[in-house]
Design a protein around this motif. Structure first.
Motif, PDB file in Angstrom:
ATOM      1  N   THR A  83      -4.674  68.290  60.313  1.00 48.31           N
ATOM      2  CA  THR A  83      -3.684  68.388  61.371  1.00 48.31           C
ATOM      3  C   THR A  83      -2.907  69.689  61.262  1.00 48.31           C
ATOM      4  O   THR A  83      -2.599  70.151  60.161  1.00 48.31           O
ATOM      5  CB  THR A  83      -2.703  67.201  61.287  1.00 48.31           C
ATOM      6  OG1 THR A  83      -3.444  65.985  61.338  1.00 48.31           O
ATOM      7  CG2 THR A  83      -1.705  67.233  62.434  1.00 48.31           C
ATOM      8  N   SER A 117       1.019  71.468  67.311  1.00 53.50           N
ATOM      9  CA  SER A 117       0.886  70.193  68.000  1.00 53.50           C
ATOM     10  C   SER A 117       2.066  69.909  68.915  1.00 53.50           C
ATOM     11  O   SER A 117       2.583  68.793  69.000  1.00 53.50           O
ATOM     12  CB  SER A 117       0.708  69.067  66.975  1.00 53.50           C
ATOM     13  OG  SER A 117      -0.519  69.206  66.304  1.00 53.50           O
ATOM     14  N   LYS A 168      -4.097  59.435  75.134  1.00 53.20           N
ATOM     15  CA  LYS A 168      -2.969  60.299  74.806  1.00 53.20           C
ATOM     16  C   LYS A 168      -3.438  61.419  73.875  1.00 53.20           C
ATOM     17  O   LYS A 168      -4.140  61.169  72.900  1.00 53.20           O
ATOM     18  CB  LYS A 168      -1.868  59.492  74.103  1.00 53.20           C
ATOM     19  CG  LYS A 168      -0.647  60.333  73.718  1.00 53.20           C
ATOM     20  CD  LYS A 168       0.400  59.488  73.017  1.00 53.20           C
ATOM     21  CE  LYS A 168       1.606  60.325  72.611  1.00 53.20           C
ATOM     22  NZ  LYS A 168       2.628  59.509  71.892  1.00 53.20           N
ATOM     23  N   THR A 169      -3.060  62.637  74.201  1.00 51.28           N
ATOM     24  CA  THR A 169      -3.344  63.762  73.315  1.00 51.28           C
ATOM     25  C   THR A 169      -2.327  63.739  72.180  1.00 51.28           C
ATOM     26  O   THR A 169      -1.129  63.918  72.405  1.00 51.28           O
ATOM     27  CB  THR A 169      -3.268  65.103  74.056  1.00 51.28           C
ATOM     28  OG1 THR A 169      -4.073  65.046  75.237  1.00 51.28           O
ATOM     29  CG2 THR A 169      -3.777  66.238  73.180  1.00 51.28           C
ATOM     30  N   GLU A 170      -2.799  63.501  70.956  1.00 49.04           N
ATOM     31  CA  GLU A 170      -1.917  63.277  69.821  1.00 49.04           C
ATOM     32  C   GLU A 170      -1.581  64.552  69.050  1.00 49.04           C
ATOM     33  O   GLU A 170      -0.477  64.704  68.526  1.00 49.04           O
ATOM     34  CB  GLU A 170      -2.550  62.273  68.857  1.00 49.04           C
ATOM     35  CG  GLU A 170      -2.740  60.883  69.423  1.00 49.04           C
ATOM     36  CD  GLU A 170      -1.461  60.070  69.406  1.00 49.04           C
ATOM     37  OE1 GLU A 170      -0.442  60.569  68.878  1.00 49.04           O
ATOM     38  OE2 GLU A 170      -1.470  58.939  69.917  1.00 49.04           O
ATOM     39  N   ALA A 171      -2.551  65.461  68.922  1.00 46.76           N
ATOM     40  CA  ALA A 171      -2.332  66.614  68.042  1.00 46.76           C
ATOM     41  C   ALA A 171      -3.419  67.657  68.248  1.00 46.76           C
ATOM     42  O   ALA A 171      -4.439  67.405  68.890  1.00 46.76           O
ATOM     43  CB  ALA A 171      -2.319  66.160  66.583  1.00 46.76           C
ATOM     44  N   TYR A 224      -8.587  69.201  70.016  1.00 43.22           N
ATOM     45  CA  TYR A 224      -7.553  68.281  70.467  1.00 43.22           C
ATOM     46  C   TYR A 224      -7.938  66.870  70.039  1.00 43.22           C
ATOM     47  O   TYR A 224      -9.064  66.420  70.274  1.00 43.22           O
ATOM     48  CB  TYR A 224      -7.408  68.319  71.984  1.00 43.22           C
ATOM     49  CG  TYR A 224      -6.870  69.626  72.535  1.00 43.22           C
ATOM     50  CD1 TYR A 224      -5.557  70.014  72.286  1.00 43.22           C
ATOM     51  CD2 TYR A 224      -7.682  70.445  73.305  1.00 43.22           C
ATOM     52  CE1 TYR A 224      -5.066  71.210  72.792  1.00 43.22           C
ATOM     53  CE2 TYR A 224      -7.193  71.647  73.826  1.00 43.22           C
ATOM     54  CZ  TYR A 224      -5.888  72.014  73.565  1.00 43.22           C
ATOM     55  OH  TYR A 224      -5.407  73.208  74.068  1.00 43.22           O
ATOM     56  N   LYS A 225      -6.989  66.169  69.426  1.00 41.28           N
ATOM     57  CA  LYS A 225      -7.201  64.779  69.024  1.00 41.28           C
ATOM     58  C   LYS A 225      -6.634  63.874  70.111  1.00 41.28           C
ATOM     59  O   LYS A 225      -5.448  63.941  70.443  1.00 41.28           O
ATOM     60  CB  LYS A 225      -6.498  64.497  67.697  1.00 41.28           C
ATOM     61  CG  LYS A 225      -6.592  63.040  67.244  1.00 41.28           C
ATOM     62  CD  LYS A 225      -5.790  62.834  65.966  1.00 41.28           C
ATOM     63  CE  LYS A 225      -5.809  61.382  65.521  1.00 41.28           C
ATOM     64  NZ  LYS A 225      -4.998  61.175  64.287  1.00 41.28           N
ATOM     65  N   ILE A 226      -7.481  62.996  70.658  1.00 40.06           N
ATOM     66  CA  ILE A 226      -7.084  62.089  71.736  1.00 40.06           C
ATOM     67  C   ILE A 226      -7.355  60.657  71.309  1.00 40.06           C
ATOM     68  O   ILE A 226      -8.450  60.331  70.835  1.00 40.06           O
ATOM     69  CB  ILE A 226      -7.859  62.402  73.035  1.00 40.06           C
ATOM     70  CG1 ILE A 226      -7.517  63.811  73.521  1.00 40.06           C
ATOM     71  CG2 ILE A 226      -7.543  61.371  74.120  1.00 40.06           C
ATOM     72  CD1 ILE A 226      -8.326  64.257  74.718  1.00 40.06           C
ATOM     73  N   THR A 227      -6.367  59.788  71.459  1.00 36.22           N
ATOM     74  CA  THR A 227      -6.525  58.377  71.131  1.00 36.22           C
ATOM     75  C   THR A 227      -6.485  57.542  72.404  1.00 36.22           C
ATOM     76  O   THR A 227      -5.938  57.955  73.421  1.00 36.22           O
ATOM     77  CB  THR A 227      -5.416  57.900  70.182  1.00 36.22           C
ATOM     78  OG1 THR A 227      -4.133  58.101  70.818  1.00 36.22           O
ATOM     79  CG2 THR A 227      -5.453  58.670  68.870  1.00 36.22           C
ATOM     80  N   THR A 273     -10.875  57.178  69.024  1.00 37.75           N
ATOM     81  CA  THR A 273     -10.284  58.504  68.868  1.00 37.75           C
ATOM     82  C   THR A 273     -11.389  59.530  69.025  1.00 37.75           C
ATOM     83  O   THR A 273     -12.467  59.381  68.434  1.00 37.75           O
ATOM     84  CB  THR A 273      -9.632  58.665  67.484  1.00 37.75           C
ATOM     85  OG1 THR A 273      -8.663  57.634  67.288  1.00 37.75           O
ATOM     86  CG2 THR A 273      -8.946  60.017  67.366  1.00 37.75           C
TER      87      THR A 273
END
Length: 237
Positions: free
Chosen positions: A25, A30, A153-156, A166-169, A191
């Motif tokens: 991360t 972010s 949701k784009t988390e980080a 891009y991390k998306i959950t 994710t």
């Protein structure tokens, strides 16, 4: 029975801790993250054009319908009505842990254990179980999953094996991921990591199943790379 479903059904998204995969991360970057819906739409559109990929996959925990523990190989949509795949796999079969090589081509499965030669399983034994083109199929595979993630949701911003992403959950139901993840009977947490640059192609996907009583939640994790690299799959000699 060794079938396309045993191998490719669990390879697809199925792709847990994947050997060699690291995710870091980046807290400093972010902030002001782009909207998840837009990223997923762009990624789904781009992945529909992908013709081949390398994958690394691992499963943790016990998931009904999934016998594979780890797998690595190459997939292609070229050649024959269903494309093809080849690689290595570790799976539990009849209570035994087996390390082997596999080739899927022309509606046939070829399997080679630690010793001996490849054994062919005819299409009459495999056709009813799983179509390998589902993995890269624009209507049933990765693209379908990306367009059917809810509560996204784009988390980080994170790096996956050094690649900014891009991390998306979110959540996904059986209809969204059932073609490529056997064992999904209800909504699952999902994710995905999308390449930060270019067309935001997928890099990694993690599916988390509901947590059983007294046990950790089972997961299926896939890392994909080398998209559209030349891949040729032919029947073993």
């Amino acid at each position: 029975m060794l079938t396309r479903r045993i191998f490719l059904g669990t390879l697809a998204f199925s792709a847990a801790v994947v050997t060699g995969c690291t995710t870091d991360t980046d807290p400093a970057r972010s902030a002001n993250l782009p909207d998840a819906a837009g990223l997923l739409a762009e990624s789904a559109s781009a992945v529909r054009d992908i013709r081949s990929a390398h994958f690394t996959m691992s499963v943790t925990g016990s998931i009904p319908g999934i016998s594979v523990q780890t797998a690595e190989g190459d997939l292609t949509r070229e050649g024959g009505p269903a494309g093809g795949a080849k690689g290595t796999v570790k799976l539990t079969l009849a209570g035994q842990l087996i390390d082997g090589e596999f080739v899927l081509v022309d509606d046939s499965l070829y399997l080679k254990g630690p010793t001996g030669t490849f054994q062919r399983y005819p299409s009459s034994l495999t056709a009813e179980y799983y179509d390998p083109s589902a993995i890269l199929d624009p209507d049933r595979g990765f693209a379908k999953v990306l367009t059917n993630i809810t509560d996204a949701k784009t988390e980080a911003r994170e790096k996956v094996d050094g690649t900014p992403a891009y991390k998306i959950t979110g959540r996904a139901d059986k209809d969204a991921v059932g073609n490529i993840v056997p064992g999904v009977e209800s909504e699952v947490d999902i994710t995905v990591w999308l390449d930060e640059d270019g067309r935001h192609l997928p890099i990694r996907a993690l599916v988390t199943f509901p947590k059983p009583d007294g046990a950790d939640a089972p997961t299926v994790d896939v890392v994909v790379s080398e998209l559209d690299k030349p891949v040729t799959v032919t029947p073993p000699a």
